[in-house]
Design a protein around this motif. Structure first.
Motif, short mmCIF file in Angstrom:
data_model
loop_
_atom_site.label_atom_id
_atom_site.label_comp_id
_atom_site.label_asym_id
_atom_site.label_seq_id
_atom_site.Cartn_x
_atom_site.Cartn_y
_atom_site.Cartn_z
N GLU A 135 17.30 -12.32 -98.71
CA GLU A 135 17.18 -12.59 -97.28
C GLU A 135 17.96 -11.56 -96.45
OE1 GLU A 135 16.18 -16.14 -99.58
OE2 GLU A 135 17.90 -14.80 -99.61
N ARG A 136 19.17 -11.24 -96.88
CA ARG A 136 19.95 -10.24 -96.15
C ARG A 136 19.28 -8.87 -96.19
NH1 ARG A 136 26.46 -10.84 -96.96
NH2 ARG A 136 26.65 -13.04 -96.40
N PHE A 137 18.76 -8.53 -97.37
CA PHE A 137 18.16 -7.21 -97.52
C PHE A 137 16.85 -7.12 -96.74
CE2 PHE A 137 16.21 -3.75 -100.17
CZ PHE A 137 17.14 -2.78 -99.82
N ALA A 138 16.10 -8.23 -96.72
CA ALA A 138 14.85 -8.24 -95.95
C ALA A 138 15.14 -8.02 -94.48
CB ALA A 138 14.12 -9.56 -96.17
N ALA A 139 16.23 -8.59 -93.98
CA ALA A 139 16.58 -8.40 -92.57
C ALA A 139 16.78 -6.92 -92.26
CB ALA A 139 17.84 -9.21 -92.24
N ILE A 140 17.42 -6.22 -93.16
CA ILE A 140 17.68 -4.79 -92.93
C ILE A 140 16.36 -4.01 -92.95
CG2 ILE A 140 18.70 -2.73 -93.98
CD1 ILE A 140 20.99 -4.58 -94.94
N LEU A 141 15.54 -4.23 -93.98
CA LEU A 141 14.30 -3.46 -94.10
C LEU A 141 13.29 -3.82 -93.01
CD1 LEU A 141 13.67 -3.31 -97.96
CD2 LEU A 141 14.79 -1.65 -96.49
N GLN A 142 13.40 -5.02 -92.46
CA GLN A 142 12.47 -5.43 -91.40
C GLN A 142 13.05 -5.20 -90.00
OE1 GLN A 142 11.28 -9.48 -92.31
NE2 GLN A 142 10.59 -8.92 -94.38
N GLY A 143 14.20 -4.50 -89.94
CA GLY A 143 14.77 -4.15 -88.65
C GLY A 143 15.35 -5.33 -87.90
N LYS A 144 15.83 -6.34 -88.62
CA LYS A 144 16.40 -7.54 -88.00
C LYS A 144 17.89 -7.61 -88.32
CE LYS A 144 12.17 -8.79 -86.95
NZ LYS A 144 11.66 -8.72 -85.56
N HIS A 145 18.58 -8.38 -87.48
CA HIS A 145 19.99 -8.59 -87.76
C HIS A 145 20.28 -10.04 -88.13
CE1 HIS A 145 24.14 -7.43 -87.79
NE2 HIS A 145 24.46 -8.41 -86.96
N ASP A 146 19.25 -10.82 -88.20
CA ASP A 146 19.39 -12.26 -88.46
C ASP A 146 18.41 -12.61 -89.58
OD1 ASP A 146 19.19 -15.10 -88.40
OD2 ASP A 146 19.90 -15.11 -86.32
N ASN A 147 18.93 -13.21 -90.64
CA ASN A 147 18.06 -13.57 -91.76
C ASN A 147 16.90 -14.47 -91.35
OD1 ASN A 147 20.02 -12.21 -93.18
ND2 ASN A 147 20.58 -13.92 -94.51
N TYR A 148 17.13 -15.29 -90.34
CA TYR A 148 16.10 -16.23 -89.91
C TYR A 148 14.96 -15.56 -89.14
CZ TYR A 148 19.08 -19.99 -91.54
OH TYR A 148 19.83 -20.83 -92.34
N ASP A 149 15.13 -14.26 -88.84
CA ASP A 149 14.05 -13.52 -88.19
C ASP A 149 13.19 -12.77 -89.20
OD1 ASP A 149 14.77 -14.34 -85.67
OD2 ASP A 149 16.15 -12.66 -85.34
N THR A 150 13.50 -12.93 -90.50
CA THR A 150 12.68 -12.26 -91.51
C THR A 150 11.38 -13.03 -91.73
OG1 THR A 150 13.83 -13.46 -93.28
CG2 THR A 150 14.70 -11.30 -92.66
N ASP A 151 10.42 -12.40 -92.38
CA ASP A 151 9.06 -12.92 -92.43
C ASP A 151 8.94 -14.33 -92.99
OD1 ASP A 151 9.84 -11.73 -94.90
OD2 ASP A 151 7.76 -11.61 -95.53
N THR A 152 9.57 -14.59 -94.13
CA THR A 152 9.39 -15.90 -94.77
C THR A 152 9.99 -17.02 -93.92
OG1 THR A 152 9.39 -14.93 -96.98
CG2 THR A 152 9.91 -17.27 -96.82
N LEU A 153 11.24 -16.87 -93.53
CA LEU A 153 11.87 -17.91 -92.73
C LEU A 153 11.26 -18.02 -91.35
CD1 LEU A 153 15.54 -17.36 -93.92
CD2 LEU A 153 14.22 -19.46 -94.18
#
Length: 876
Positions: free
Chosen positions: A232-250
């Motif tokens: 989740e943390r890594f997805a936030a970085i690769l998706q240009g987010k700073h919040d895990n809850y803004d990543t695609d799955t969540l």
């Protein structure tokens, strides 16, 4: 945009290309660490490999491991929804080396994957190392070209990993991503390190030492690597987010929650949507791995997670249960990577709906009470512990749920007061129970239940698990240890052993542990509904409370029990279809060697009916359908068509076991309420065979049957006997009925001939009489003459005497049969004479009249004494 599924696949594929075995995620219930409530890190499934207790066919591995942190030491539940990176459920990506490569390759793989495969800018990365780990620092310079200021030496335990107080340990190297100066916070080790600018994305553990007694540490002979990257943390970085809850799955789950409630995903209920999204994942994955909501252990933690999400759904104005409607959104996002979600979707959906419907009925009243009580509490104040306990005890509000609700108002709970109220209630329950008559003789179990709580049962999904000894009982008393050859009752914190209930016998097997401990378990019993008591004998070593052990069920025996138990369910339905709906279960036994099934049935079951029942059961076995388990209320289960099994006690929730293809009137062939263990597919039963049917009492019939290996052995045994019989008669098996009938007729004809010849022989040789006190008497032991021929022979012999008495004794079949015949006009009674003779051969009484009477007795060797008694009676 790169998706979470893409990230997971890229990570695993990279390491697979580099010689690593892709290992599927282990279940969330740890099988090799009884100290953990849930699997909370990627290395947990490999713990025994690192310690050398287990060998695997590979020395390099990579995995995407499901993790839950919501209880015990690692509990992030209270923070979920309020922060950017706290979750109850998360995925840990990792690569592992078991004595193969070490620091250089671990650092090379990490740097290559991050900067080349994932394309992270090198200038955004920095690392930490343990302050004395010069080797790691030099390798980061060599491989990554990092400058000294980007290799931060940390002198604290944050960068030194330990498996426990003793055992493998080693320095760590953590990789951080810099989100830029627009976000507050300093690098690790600085006064501002708690800010969000620098986020740890990957931890490399260099397992190179063995921690011994305090102050001792020796190098491991085969240093190993353990790494962990939070997806989740890594997805936030690769998706240009700073919040895990803004990543695609969540985010997809948050949007599903928003659509279902009609509330803005980023509005005033932003926290509630995040709680629902996170808790949906942990709840669903826990249920997919066999954890169901309950009031004890892992099930209680699951219920807390579910109810916290359900309260937030209620806060958002959801008028009907919400959580179960979001399950399809979760399976769309994660079902491909974790197929167990798809397989358990029905169970997850029904359980969520059931829990939320029940909880919502209490929620309004509980929240109303909480609101009334909290209105008078100033900001910063605390809710009385007694009120919090009433919410828990009456309305099912866990303490942390009450704390969560008050947190939003800036208030707290008097936890000490809550604990005191809890202790007071337990004391009252103990006092009431102790006086309950017969049950008080086993008060030791109540005391232990209060001390250690219920046993966590793992046996639905595994037959081997690590555990810790919670208590030992020897000679009816708790003890700290059990010695060699002692009979002991063992209680574990968790167990794969099934405790006898609902007709299924308890498991047997072994509990083993350190210092060659070996306890042979001969039975498993359930006490107070929740304590699993393992009855055994210490065969080696010494058992001690707190000892880590391996509990292993006798697998072959459990398999045979499962086959018989599942066959019982099919048998029940087949009987109802063959005989009628009046058939209900009145008792059962499911053992490794047989099944016994008692039913309400007013008349004997015909051979044709039994044959039809067996055909129906075997047809269901051949269908080889999946055996499914679902959770629901007893009322809902009955509406579905389920039947309660005799001997089970059902609470608010029941396990519903279904097997066989759907029928016109039911969703499956068999639908039963059952807490036992079953086969995975009906085909696993193998074969079903009824061996007997008979009466138990008025209106109750008993069927005994065999399944699986026992049924096959029965068929093979009968086939051998059939072949031997055919060979003896020099016939084919199909010819046996005719040949046997002919033999029976020959036997009857020969028996008639023998009887006639015996009669003639006796009549020809027994005509001589003796004078007994002036009475002519024929007294004879006629040997093997059939007892039924005695009366006509005695009548014929009496005709040879003008007036007299005839007494004959047969000793056929090792028993004495006596007949006495008396001529008219004599004062003697045949009944009195035969009774005297019967007493001599161990018999009692006699039947007949003054002229002819008969009797018998078990002692054929006393025939002479019987005749002597008759002679005495004649002369009296």
């Amino acid at each position: 945009m790169v998706t979470s599924n893409d990230i997971r696949a890229t990570f695993l594929n990279y390491f697979a290309r580099n010689g690593h075995q892709i290992v599927p995620s282990a279940p969330l219930v740890p099988r090799n660490d009884p100290t953990l409530l849930f699997t909370n890190a990627g290395m947990v499934p490999f713990k025994s490999v690192f310690t050398g207790q287990e060998k695997r066919p590979y020395v390099r591995a990579t995995s995407a491991q499901k993790c839950v942190r919501a209880g015990g030491k690692h509990n992030d539940l209270d923070n979920v929804g309020y922060t950017a990176r706290h979750h109850t459920f998360f995925e840990m990506l990792g690569n592992f080396s078991f004595g193969d490569y070490f620091k250089e390759q671990a650092i090379f793989h990490a740097w290559t994957l991050l900067t080349k495969d994932f394309g992270l800018p090198k200038d955004k990365l920095l690392v930490t190392v343990y302050h004395t780990d010069d080797e790691a620092a030099a390798l980061w310079k060599k491989i990554a070209g990092l400058s000294d200021e980007k290799i931060i030496r940390i002198p604290t335990d944050d960068n030194f990993w330990r498996m426990g107080d003793t055992g493998p340990c080693g320095p760590c190297s953590e990789i951080f991503y810099d989100h830029g100066d627009k976000i507050a916070g300093g690098p690790p080790g600085s006064p501002d390190e708690d800010g969000d600018r620098f986020i740890e994305i990957w931890n490399l553990v260099f397992m190179q030492y063995e921690e011994g007694p305090p102050g001792t540490r020796t190098p491991l002979p085969r240093p190993s690597i353990d790494t962990g990257m939070g997806l989740e943390r890594f997805a936030a970085i690769l998706q240009g987010k700073h919040d895990n809850y803004d990543t695609d799955t969540l985010r997809a789950l948050i949007l599903a929650s928003s659509e279902a409630t009609g509330q803005d995903p980023d509005g005033q209920f932003r926290v509630s949507h995040r709680v629902v999204a996170d808790h949906l994942r942990s709840s669903a994955f826990l249920m997919a791995d066999g954890v169901l909501p309950s009031n004890e252990g892992r099930g209680y933690v699951l219920r807390r997670i579910m109810r916290r999400a359900m309260r937030h759904a209620h806060m958002m104005g959801a008028k009907e249960p919400l959580m179960h409607r979001l399950v399809p959104a979760l399976t769309r996002q994660m079902g491909q990577a974790y197929p167990e979600l798809n397989q358990a979707e029905a169970l997850i959906t029904e359980t969520l709906q059931l829990e939320e419907a029940r909880f919502r009925s209490l929620l309004d009243r509980g929240i109303s009470l909480l609101r009334e009580e909290s209105e008078t509490i100033p900001a910063g104040g605390s809710l009385p512990g007694a009120v919090a306990f009433k919410l828990y005890d009456t309305y099912g509000f866990p303490l942390d749920l009450t704390q969560d609700a008050l947190r939003e108002e800036g208030k707290a709970v008097d936890v000490d007061g809550f604990n005191a109220a809890m202790a007071e209630q337990k004391a009252r329950a103990r006092a009431a129970w102790a006086g309950s008559g017969e049950a008080a003789t086993e008060s030791v179990w109540f005391e232990l239940e209060q001390q250690i709580g219920a046993t966590e049962f793992l046996g639905y999904s595994t037959e081997t698990a690590e555990a810790a000894i919670s208590a030992l009982v020897v000679d009816g008393k708790p003890t700290d240890e059990a010695l060699l050859e002692q009979t002991v009752y063992v209680l574990l914190n968790q167990t794969p052993f099934y405790a006898e209930s609902g007709g299924q016998v308890g498991d047997t097997g072994f509990i083993t542990g350190p210092d060659n401990l070996r306890i042979r378990i001969t039975d498993t019993q359930k006490k107070l509904g929740g304590l699993f008591v393992h009855v055994g004998v210490v065969e080696a070593g010494t058992a001690r409370v707190g000892q880590p052990v391996l509990a292993e069920v006798n697998h072959a025996r459990r398999g045979k029990i499962r086959a018989h138990h599942s066959a019982t369910h099919l048998l029940h339905e087949a009987l109802r279809r063959a005989l009628g709906a009046h058939v209900t279960q009145k008792g059962s036994l499911n053992a490794p060697d047989r099944l016994r099934f008692d039913i309400s049935q007013p008349r004997p079951i015909t051979a044709e009916e039994l044959a039809q029942v067996a055909r129906d059961v075997n047809a269901r076995i051949r269908e080889n359908t999946e055996v499914t388990t679902r959770l629901m209320t007893p009322d809902e289960a009955v509406k579905l068509g389920a039947m309660a099994l005799f001997g089970e006690k059902y609470g608010d929730e029941v396990r519903v076991v279904s097997m066989g293809n759907a029928q016109e009137d039911k969703a499956a062939w068999s639908i039963e309420l059952c807490g036992g263990t079953h086969v995975s597919r009906t085909g696993d039963i193998g074969l079903f065979r009824i061996v007997s049917e008979g009466a138990v009492s008025a209106g109750i019939r008993r069927i005994e049957a065999l399944a699986g290996e026992a049924a096959v052995a029965e068929v093979e045994g009968e086939s051998r006997l059939l072949a031997e019989a055919a060979a003896t008669l020099k016939a084919q098996p199909a010819e046996l009925p005719g040949r046997i009938t002919a033999l029976q007729e020959d036997k009857k004809r020969l028996e008639r001939q023998v009887a006639e010849l015996q009669k003639k022989l006796v009549l020809a040789t027994a005509t001589q009489f003796e004078d007994v006190n002036g009475v002519k008497a024929i007294l004879r032991n006629v040997g093997d003459v059939s007892p039924k021929e005695l009366r006509p022979i005695a009548t014929e012999l009496l005709k040879t005497l003008e007036t007299g008495i005839v007494a004959l004794v047969s000793t056929a079949e090792q028993k004495a049969a006596i007949v006495v015949a008396v001529s008219d006009g004599l004062p003697h009674s045949a009944v009195e004479l035969v009774r005297a003779a019967a007493a001599a051969v161990g018999g009692q009484g006699g039947g007949g009249n003054k002229a002819v009477a008969q009797a018998g007795g078990p002692n054929a060797g006393q025939a002479s004494a019987a005749l002597a008694a008759i002679k005495t009676g004649i002369g009296a």
